[in-house]
Design a protein around this motif. Structure first.
Motif, PDB file in Angstrom:
ATOM      1  N   PRO A 169      71.429  62.232  25.752  1.00 12.02           N
ATOM      2  CA  PRO A 169      70.734  62.230  27.044  1.00 12.02           C
ATOM      3  C   PRO A 169      71.331  63.273  27.980  1.00 12.02           C
ATOM      4  N   THR A 170      70.511  63.753  28.875  1.00 14.47           N
ATOM      5  CA  THR A 170      71.001  64.748  29.842  1.00 14.47           C
ATOM      6  C   THR A 170      70.624  64.324  31.248  1.00 14.47           C
ATOM      7  N   SER A 214      66.603  66.735  35.491  1.00 13.59           N
ATOM      8  CA  SER A 214      66.004  66.223  34.256  1.00 13.59           C
ATOM      9  C   SER A 214      65.393  64.859  34.539  1.00 13.59           C
ATOM     10  N   CYS A 215      66.204  63.825  34.500  1.00 14.76           N
ATOM     11  CA  CYS A 215      65.693  62.485  34.826  1.00 14.76           C
ATOM     12  C   CYS A 215      65.139  62.445  36.245  1.00 14.76           C
ATOM     13  N   CYS A 218      60.037  64.542  33.623  1.00 14.25           N
ATOM     14  CA  CYS A 218      60.348  64.360  32.203  1.00 14.25           C
ATOM     15  C   CYS A 218      59.292  63.415  31.668  1.00 14.25           C
ATOM     16  N   TRP A 240      59.353  61.604  29.113  1.00 17.24           N
ATOM     17  CA  TRP A 240      59.851  60.580  28.183  1.00 17.24           C
ATOM     18  C   TRP A 240      60.414  59.345  28.872  1.00 17.24           C
ATOM     19  N   LYS A 241      60.250  59.277  30.182  1.00 18.65           N
ATOM     20  CA  LYS A 241      60.941  58.207  30.903  1.00 18.65           C
ATOM     21  C   LYS A 241      60.572  56.808  30.401  1.00 18.65           C
ATOM     22  N   CYS A 254      62.791  56.039  27.534  1.00 20.52           N
ATOM     23  CA  CYS A 254      64.194  56.451  27.633  1.00 20.52           C
ATOM     24  C   CYS A 254      65.020  55.401  28.372  1.00 20.52           C
ATOM     25  N   HIS A 288      67.895  55.712  29.739  1.00 26.43           N
ATOM     26  CA  HIS A 288      68.967  56.298  30.550  1.00 26.43           C
ATOM     27  C   HIS A 288      68.620  56.540  32.016  1.00 26.43           C
ATOM     28  N   TRP A 289      67.374  56.979  32.250  1.00 23.55           N
ATOM     29  CA  TRP A 289      67.101  57.496  33.599  1.00 23.55           C
ATOM     30  C   TRP A 289      67.195  56.423  34.673  1.00 23.55           C
TER      31      TRP A 289
HETATM   32  S1  SF4 Z   1      64.581  60.576  31.300  1.00 23.54           S
HETATM   33 FE1  SF4 Z   1      65.720  60.430  29.379  1.00 23.54          FE
HETATM   34  S2  SF4 Z   1      64.682  61.873  28.068  1.00 23.54           S
HETATM   35 FE2  SF4 Z   1      64.154  62.406  30.168  1.00 23.54          FE
HETATM   36  S3  SF4 Z   1      65.655  63.884  30.863  1.00 23.54           S
HETATM   37 FE3  SF4 Z   1      66.414  61.859  31.444  1.00 23.54          FE
HETATM   38  S4  SF4 Z   1      67.750  61.267  29.728  1.00 23.54           S
HETATM   39 FE4  SF4 Z   1      66.465  62.916  28.999  1.00 23.54          FE
END
Ligand code: SF4
Length: 283
Positions: free
Chosen positions: A158-159, A164-165, A169, A171-172, A175, A177-178
């Motif tokens: 993860p970044t 990013s988050c 993005c 993919w939230k 994901c 992580h965010w």
């Molecule tokens: S939401 Fe998840 S997939 Fe998107 S940038 Fe953050 S860590 Fe990466």
């Protein structure tokens, strides 16, 4: 208009470069004869030629593959020429263009071990110049890049971060992580357009306004728990259809809302928003 003039000039530039290839310089195009153009065509081995590696993994399309001959008409080299209509290089080819040209050259060589010398050039139509690619081999790197595109069961690192988050993005909803990063960095309520994971607490029959509980990250990766407070959301257009589909499936399940307009007392969720099941996989 200007773009049309540019396109015509680029086309003319390509013809000038091809004429130069057969040793003709500065000829007005209306003096090109059928015989001269046949000479040009005889020296073209492929136009818009598809190039695929033998294992099918790598591929590209070569604008021109040209036959370089000596005074006796014997082949001395093949030249991969890629027509470029953009700005001409300053001093040397841009690294990405150089890499692209080397890729065509090396793929051609890998598929044709008996090929004569092969070189690759960028042909810049704007000022009728040709630029030779450097010598370094590139196929090994290309295979490494190909491997990196293959899906695996292992999530990418993860970044999390503001760009990013914290930004766009796609993919939230998948994901884990965010949401934690947003909470930990105090950004859950930042900006007019916000993302949230929610569950519906109350929806009067047939109403497009719903009361939701905003969810916070729980113990495990991707887990969510109550505690973010309640708010009202107005769903309109396709967002309302998505909400109804989700609630038909499981009215109590958490879901992800992306880019809701959070100005005023009620969040607006419309066609511009994501409304998706909350199914985080990345751990
Ligand atoms: S939401 Fe998840 S997939 Fe998107 S940038 Fe953050 S860590 Fe990466």
């Amino acid at each position: 208009d200007d773009r049309w003039k540019e396109a015509v000039d680029g086309h003319r530039g390509g013809i000038d470069l091809l004429l130069r290839w057969v040793g003709v310089e500065g000829l007005s195009h209306n003096r090109i004869t059928a015989a001269l153009w046949s000479r040009v065509q005889e020296r073209m081995l492929a136009v818009e030629g598809e190039l695929i590696s033998r294992d099918g993994r790598l591929g590209g399309r070569v604008d021109l593959l040209l036959n370089e001959v000596d005074d006796n008409g014997q082949t001395v080299a093949w030249v991969v020429a890629d027509l470029k209509t953009g700005r001409t290089p300053e001093g040397k080819l841009k690294p990405e263009v150089d890499r692209q040209l080397r890729f065509y050259r090396d793929l051609l060589l890998a598929n044709n071990p008996d090929a004569p010398n092969v070189r690759a050039e960028g042909w810049y139509t704007l000022n009728r110049t040709t630029w030779r690619a450097s010598n370094d081999a590139v196929l090994e790197d290309a295979y490494v890049a190909w491997e990196a595109t293959q899906p695996t069961e292992v999530p990418l690192e993860p970044t999390p971060g503001p760009n990013s988050c914290g930004g766009f993005c796609d993919w939230k909803a998948w994901c884990g992580h965010w949401l934690r990063w947003r909470r930990d960095s105090g950004r859950l309520d930042e900006g007019d357009f916000r993302d949230a994971v929610v569950r519906v607490v109350r929806r009067p029959a047939g109403s497009s306004s719903v009361e939701v509980e905003r969810l916070l990250p729980g113990e495990g990766p991707g887990d969510v728990v109550d505690g973010g407070g309640r708010c009202s959301m107005l769903f309109v257009g396709s967002a309302l259809e998505k909400l109804e589909a989700l609630m038909d499936e499981d009215a109590a399940a958490p879901f992800f809302v992306g880019s809701a307009l959070a100005k005023g007392h009620q969040w607006r969720v419309g066609d511009w928003c994501d409304v998706l099941p909350w199914t985080p996989h990345a751990v």
